[in-house]
Design a protein around this motif. Structure first.
Motif, mmCIF file in Angstrom:
data_model
loop_
_atom_site.group_PDB
_atom_site.id
_atom_site.type_symbol
_atom_site.label_atom_id
_atom_site.label_comp_id
_atom_site.label_asym_id
_atom_site.label_seq_id
_atom_site.Cartn_x
_atom_site.Cartn_y
_atom_site.Cartn_z
ATOM 1 N N GLY A 1 -10.043 11.244 -12.321
ATOM 2 C CA GLY A 1 -10.519 12.187 -11.003
ATOM 3 C C GLY A 1 -9.864 13.136 -10.932
ATOM 4 N N GLY A 2 -8.456 13.537 -11.734
ATOM 5 C CA GLY A 2 -7.500 14.319 -11.298
ATOM 6 C C GLY A 2 -7.445 15.383 -12.551
ATOM 7 N N VAL A 3 -6.410 16.249 -12.530
ATOM 8 C CA VAL A 3 -6.187 17.253 -13.370
ATOM 9 C C VAL A 3 -4.947 17.070 -14.107
ATOM 10 N N ALA A 4 -4.784 17.195 -15.458
ATOM 11 C CA ALA A 4 -3.556 17.055 -16.129
ATOM 12 C C ALA A 4 -3.411 18.547 -16.576
ATOM 13 N N LEU B 1 -12.671 17.326 5.974
ATOM 14 C CA LEU B 1 -12.912 16.838 4.613
ATOM 15 C C LEU B 1 -12.778 15.362 4.842
ATOM 16 N N THR B 2 -13.627 14.604 4.030
ATOM 17 C CA THR B 2 -13.702 13.211 4.041
ATOM 18 C C THR B 2 -12.865 12.749 2.937
ATOM 19 N N ALA B 3 -12.592 11.623 2.912
ATOM 20 C CA ALA B 3 -11.542 10.865 1.719
ATOM 21 C C ALA B 3 -12.606 10.261 0.956
ATOM 22 N N SER B 4 -13.719 10.933 0.758
ATOM 23 C CA SER B 4 -14.825 10.264 0.079
ATOM 24 C C SER B 4 -14.788 10.224 -1.630
ATOM 25 N N PHE B 5 -14.057 11.413 -2.277
ATOM 26 C CA PHE B 5 -13.869 11.380 -3.648
ATOM 27 C C PHE B 5 -13.368 10.049 -4.229
ATOM 28 N N ALA C 1 -18.365 11.020 -6.786
ATOM 29 C CA ALA C 1 -17.785 12.046 -7.916
ATOM 30 C C ALA C 1 -17.788 13.375 -7.143
ATOM 31 N N GLY C 2 -17.517 13.374 -5.785
ATOM 32 C CA GLY C 2 -17.672 14.754 -5.132
ATOM 33 C C GLY C 2 -16.826 14.636 -3.852
ATOM 34 N N PRO D 1 -11.994 18.163 -5.609
ATOM 35 C CA PRO D 1 -11.864 19.511 -5.460
ATOM 36 C C PRO D 1 -10.306 19.642 -4.551
ATOM 37 N N ARG D 2 -9.992 18.820 -3.579
ATOM 38 C CA ARG D 2 -8.881 19.170 -2.933
ATOM 39 C C ARG D 2 -7.442 19.376 -3.550
ATOM 40 N N ILE D 3 -7.682 19.037 -4.925
ATOM 41 C CA ILE D 3 -6.412 19.519 -5.783
ATOM 42 C C ILE D 3 -6.213 20.942 -5.781
ATOM 43 N N PHE D 4 -7.335 21.806 -5.517
ATOM 44 C CA PHE D 4 -7.553 23.272 -5.688
ATOM 45 C C PHE D 4 -7.529 23.894 -4.426
#
Length: 278
Positions: free
Chosen positions: A41-44, A161-165, A180-181, A272-275
């Motif tokens: 669920g993240g980005v490498a 923002l929720t912690a739902s992802f 997934a969102g 999306p919070r990563i960005f």
């Protein structure tokens, strides 16, 4: 470039802009505007072998976004929630380049819905869902020409923002796929805006997502904004960061008004919070 990579057909959808949305690049500077998180669920971000021109990179058969970094080319890879922790590899011009996926545990989320059909669809619903997937699948893979995503995104609507992802969801006591969102708490009718520049590749009223807009930001980066009460953009329309695309609602599988925002890289839904610069 085939038609699917240029544009996906669909119906019209609405999206709105928040005053705090700003454009930021990072494409030309060589410095990525986010911190890598190589977990499911993240980005490498994977350093690539040195060469003069950008290599062609794929991951599990999907093309991957490549950027010039401070010391060479680097691949920006979305990792599915189903990704297994451990060693994995990219295909870089026909050669394997390995990287490591770290483990991450997501919490559980229990949701009570009034409409049991949104938990256990009947035969008619299943037929509808199957048809919708024929449209939605290609939209996630859209790669429109002329767009290079900045990888900096604005919040598409004001709200907490929720912690739902990534949460393992249980609807009316029945386990379902992870979320997934990212959900943003917001009142009915509040404006929803494009989180970044792109082109609307699909809109429609879908069984699970309700009124939804898919925006391709370029190079396999795609946003989904859904559960909207109103859609204000059309398929094929170009949008800039902050442009109105719709209004918050509770259509589709939703327990109340909110905005669901999914963000995808190389057909992998990531947090999306990563960005976001929070």
């Amino acid at each position: 470039m085939n038609l699917i990579h240029r544009c996906i057909t669909g119906t019209a959808l609405a999206l709105t802009l928040t005053p705090t949305l700003t454009a930021a690049s990072g494409v030309e500077s060589g410095k990525l505007p986010f911190k890598p998180l190589p977990v499911p669920g993240g980005v490498a971000v994977v350093a690539l072998p040195a060469q003069a021109t950008a290599p062609k990179v794929s991951y599990h058969g999907q093309p991957v976004l490549v950027r010039k970094g401070p010391s060479g080319w680097q691949a920006v890879v979305g990792l599915k929630l189903s990704a297994k922790p451990g060693e994995d590899a990219l295909d870089v011009d026909g050669h394997a380049v390995s990287f490591t996926i770290k483990p991450k545990q997501y919490p559980e989320q229990r949701v009570q819905l009034k409409n049991q059909r949104q938990v256990t669809p009947n035969a008619e619903d299943e037929a509808r869902i199957e048809k919708e997937q024929l449209l939605i699948g290609p939209a996630w893979k859209a790669w429109p020409e002329g767009f290079a995503p900045s990888l900096h995104f604005g919040r598409p609507t004001p709200g907490a923002l929720t912690a739902s992802f990534g949460m393992r969801r249980i609807f009316n006591g029945e386990p379902r796929s992870p979320h997934a969102g990212l959900d943003i708490r917001a009142p009915q009718g509040q404006a929803v805006r494009a989180p970044a520049e792109g082109v609307v590749v699909l809109t429609g009223d879908f069984f699970y997502s309700g009124n939804a807009v898919f925006i391709a930001h370029g190079e396999g980066v795609v946003s989904l904004l859904c559960h909207l009460s109103k859609i204000t953009v059309k398929q094929g329309q170009k949008v800039k960061v902050g442009d109105l695309v719709g209004e918050v609602g509770a259509t589709g599988r939703a327990s109340g008004p909110h905005l669901h925002w999914s963000l995808s890289l190389n057909d992998a839904r990531v947090d999306p919070r990563i960005f976001l610069h929070l």
